[in-house]
Design a protein around this motif. Sequence first.
Motif, PDB file in Angstrom:
ATOM      1  N   ALA A   1      52.652  30.987  42.761  1.00  0.00           N
ATOM      2  CA  ALA A   1      51.558  31.703  42.094  1.00  0.00           C
ATOM      3  C   ALA A   1      50.433  30.771  41.664  1.00  0.00           C
ATOM      4  N   GLY A   2      50.750  29.495  41.328  1.00  0.00           N
ATOM      5  CA  GLY A   2      49.729  28.579  40.825  1.00  0.00           C
ATOM      6  C   GLY A   2      48.568  28.364  41.772  1.00  0.00           C
ATOM      7  N   PRO A   3      48.803  27.889  42.997  1.00  0.00           N
ATOM      8  CA  PRO A   3      47.681  27.697  43.921  1.00  0.00           C
ATOM      9  C   PRO A   3      46.932  28.978  44.251  1.00  0.00           C
ATOM     10  N   ARG A   4      47.647  30.108  44.317  1.00  0.00           N
ATOM     11  CA  ARG A   4      46.967  31.364  44.632  1.00  0.00           C
ATOM     12  C   ARG A   4      46.055  31.801  43.500  1.00  0.00           C
ATOM     13  N   LEU A   5      46.486  31.591  42.258  1.00  0.00           N
ATOM     14  CA  LEU A   5      45.620  31.937  41.132  1.00  0.00           C
ATOM     15  C   LEU A   5      44.392  31.036  41.081  1.00  0.00           C
ATOM     16  N   ALA A   6      44.562  29.748  41.424  1.00  0.00           N
ATOM     17  CA  ALA A   6      43.417  28.841  41.457  1.00  0.00           C
ATOM     18  C   ALA A   6      42.416  29.265  42.528  1.00  0.00           C
ATOM     19  N   ALA A   7      42.925  29.652  43.708  1.00  0.00           N
ATOM     20  CA  ALA A   7      42.039  30.138  44.765  1.00  0.00           C
ATOM     21  C   ALA A   7      41.368  31.448  44.358  1.00  0.00           C
ATOM     22  N   PHE A   8      42.109  32.319  43.672  1.00  0.00           N
ATOM     23  CA  PHE A   8      41.543  33.579  43.191  1.00  0.00           C
ATOM     24  C   PHE A   8      40.393  33.327  42.217  1.00  0.00           C
ATOM     25  N   ALA A   9      40.556  32.356  41.319  1.00  0.00           N
ATOM     26  CA  ALA A   9      39.498  32.052  40.357  1.00  0.00           C
ATOM     27  C   ALA A   9      38.237  31.556  41.064  1.00  0.00           C
ATOM     28  N   MET A  10      38.405  30.697  42.062  1.00  0.00           N
ATOM     29  CA  MET A  10      37.235  30.202  42.795  1.00  0.00           C
ATOM     30  C   MET A  10      36.542  31.325  43.548  1.00  0.00           C
ATOM     31  N   ASP A  11      37.321  32.193  44.181  1.00  0.00           N
ATOM     32  CA  ASP A  11      36.723  33.306  44.914  1.00  0.00           C
ATOM     33  C   ASP A  11      36.027  34.280  43.967  1.00  0.00           C
ATOM     34  N   ALA A  12      36.563  34.441  42.768  1.00  0.00           N
ATOM     35  CA  ALA A  12      35.909  35.315  41.787  1.00  0.00           C
ATOM     36  C   ALA A  12      34.552  34.750  41.369  1.00  0.00           C
ATOM     37  N   VAL A  13      34.474  33.418  41.202  1.00  0.00           N
ATOM     38  CA  VAL A  13      33.189  32.789  40.857  1.00  0.00           C
ATOM     39  C   VAL A  13      32.190  32.978  41.995  1.00  0.00           C
ATOM     40  N   ILE A  14      32.643  32.801  43.241  1.00  0.00           N
ATOM     41  CA  ILE A  14      31.752  32.980  44.389  1.00  0.00           C
ATOM     42  C   ILE A  14      31.287  34.427  44.486  1.00  0.00           C
ATOM     43  N   ALA A  15      32.183  35.386  44.218  1.00  0.00           N
ATOM     44  CA  ALA A  15      31.799  36.800  44.247  1.00  0.00           C
ATOM     45  C   ALA A  15      30.767  37.106  43.163  1.00  0.00           C
ATOM     46  N   ASN A  16      30.921  36.457  42.009  1.00  0.00           N
ATOM     47  CA  ASN A  16      29.945  36.654  40.930  1.00  0.00           C
ATOM     48  C   ASN A  16      28.576  36.131  41.338  1.00  0.00           C
ATOM     49  N   LEU A  17      28.553  34.993  42.038  1.00  0.00           N
ATOM     50  CA  LEU A  17      27.273  34.455  42.507  1.00  0.00           C
ATOM     51  C   LEU A  17      26.646  35.359  43.557  1.00  0.00           C
ATOM     52  N   LEU A  18      27.467  35.913  44.446  1.00  0.00           N
ATOM     53  CA  LEU A  18      26.938  36.821  45.458  1.00  0.00           C
ATOM     54  C   LEU A  18      26.368  38.093  44.832  1.00  0.00           C
ATOM     55  N   ALA A  19      27.038  38.568  43.789  1.00  0.00           N
ATOM     56  CA  ALA A  19      26.540  39.774  43.117  1.00  0.00           C
ATOM     57  C   ALA A  19      25.235  39.507  42.382  1.00  0.00           C
ATOM     58  N   GLY A  20      24.961  38.259  42.053  1.00  0.00           N
ATOM     59  CA  GLY A  20      23.726  37.920  41.360  1.00  0.00           C
ATOM     60  C   GLY A  20      22.536  37.727  42.276  1.00  0.00           C
ATOM     61  N   VAL A  21      22.754  37.727  43.595  1.00  0.00           N
ATOM     62  CA  VAL A  21      21.644  37.546  44.529  1.00  0.00           C
ATOM     63  C   VAL A  21      20.621  38.671  44.420  1.00  0.00           C
ATOM     64  N   PRO A  22      21.020  39.965  44.320  1.00  0.00           N
ATOM     65  CA  PRO A  22      20.004  41.018  44.161  1.00  0.00           C
ATOM     66  C   PRO A  22      19.151  40.853  42.910  1.00  0.00           C
ATOM     67  N   VAL A  23      19.727  40.275  41.855  1.00  0.00           N
ATOM     68  CA  VAL A  23      18.934  40.063  40.636  1.00  0.00           C
ATOM     69  C   VAL A  23      17.824  39.061  40.904  1.00  0.00           C
ATOM     70  N   LEU A  24      18.123  38.027  41.687  1.00  0.00           N
ATOM     71  CA  LEU A  24      17.090  37.052  42.033  1.00  0.00           C
ATOM     72  C   LEU A  24      15.988  37.670  42.875  1.00  0.00           C
ATOM     73  N   LEU A  25      16.321  38.733  43.611  1.00  0.00           N
ATOM     74  CA  LEU A  25      15.333  39.411  44.441  1.00  0.00           C
ATOM     75  C   LEU A  25      14.570  40.492  43.688  1.00  0.00           C
ATOM     76  N   GLY A  26      14.851  40.619  42.396  1.00  0.00           N
ATOM     77  CA  GLY A  26      14.103  41.569  41.568  1.00  0.00           C
ATOM     78  C   GLY A  26      14.812  42.868  41.293  1.00  0.00           C
ATOM     79  N   LEU A  27      16.064  43.029  41.775  1.00  0.00           N
ATOM     80  CA  LEU A  27      16.809  44.257  41.530  1.00  0.00           C
ATOM     81  C   LEU A  27      17.577  44.128  40.219  1.00  0.00           C
ATOM     82  N   ASP A  28      17.349  45.073  39.320  1.00  0.00           N
ATOM     83  CA  ASP A  28      18.009  45.051  38.013  1.00  0.00           C
ATOM     84  C   ASP A  28      18.991  46.213  37.936  1.00  0.00           C
ATOM     85  N   TYR A  29      20.272  45.907  37.601  1.00  0.00           N
ATOM     86  CA  TYR A  29      21.249  46.974  37.434  1.00  0.00           C
ATOM     87  C   TYR A  29      22.081  46.715  36.199  1.00  0.00           C
TER      88      TYR A  29
END
Length: 208
Positions: free
Chosen positions: A37-65
């Motif tokens: 479970a340890g390595p998988r949780l570490a990979a999950f945390a990194m992927d969650a951070v990357i998903a958060n950055l991807l979700a923030g791309v529309p905000v940089l383009l002027g889309l507010d939600y």
Amino acid sequence: MGRALGNWLEGPQLPRDTPPGVRLGLPADGPGSAVGAGPRLAAFAMDAVIANLLAGVPVLLGLDYSVNARGLAVYLAFLLEELVLVAVNGQTIGMRVIGIRVVRVRDHRPAGWFWSAVRTVLLALAIPAFIWDRDLRGTHDRAAGTVVVRGPARARATASGPAPDHPASGRVEPDRPTSAQRKPAQRKPRPRRRPDPGTHEPTRRPAQ
């Protein structure tokens, strides 16, 4: 608790001293072995951070939600990353950094689109990921026929490797005799050329 429930769902088990993944044809440890479970949780945390950055791309383009919409966007970006990258390469960005990957149990290759979709849908429900068996596989991996392993797990070898003397080509050449074993070539005497009686060679006089 999740592991105990997974054992109950599996039925009879091997002896408890058997390392996880061995009955699936995996090594007990090292590259290609089952991941806890340890390595998988570490990979999950990194992927969650990357998903958060991807979700923030529309905000940089002027889309507010709203905050709720952003949370849903992060959730969908994570699932999309899990589906596409696992189907194509067998590992997400977080898995690649940690050094783990998802492979099929039967041939140790990427799961493909269909079984990656099955795995992702069950992963989206969250609960199947927390119910695992003695091989450290969650319910989503069991349903998709996959397992998370360490390192670049390769397909099982079907043929022996090349000869040690010729690793590049795999060809074996016959032994050549050494210099001590080689016999010197015998030269045949050349016949002396007899002068033609009809010709007369001029005599050379010494220089005065």
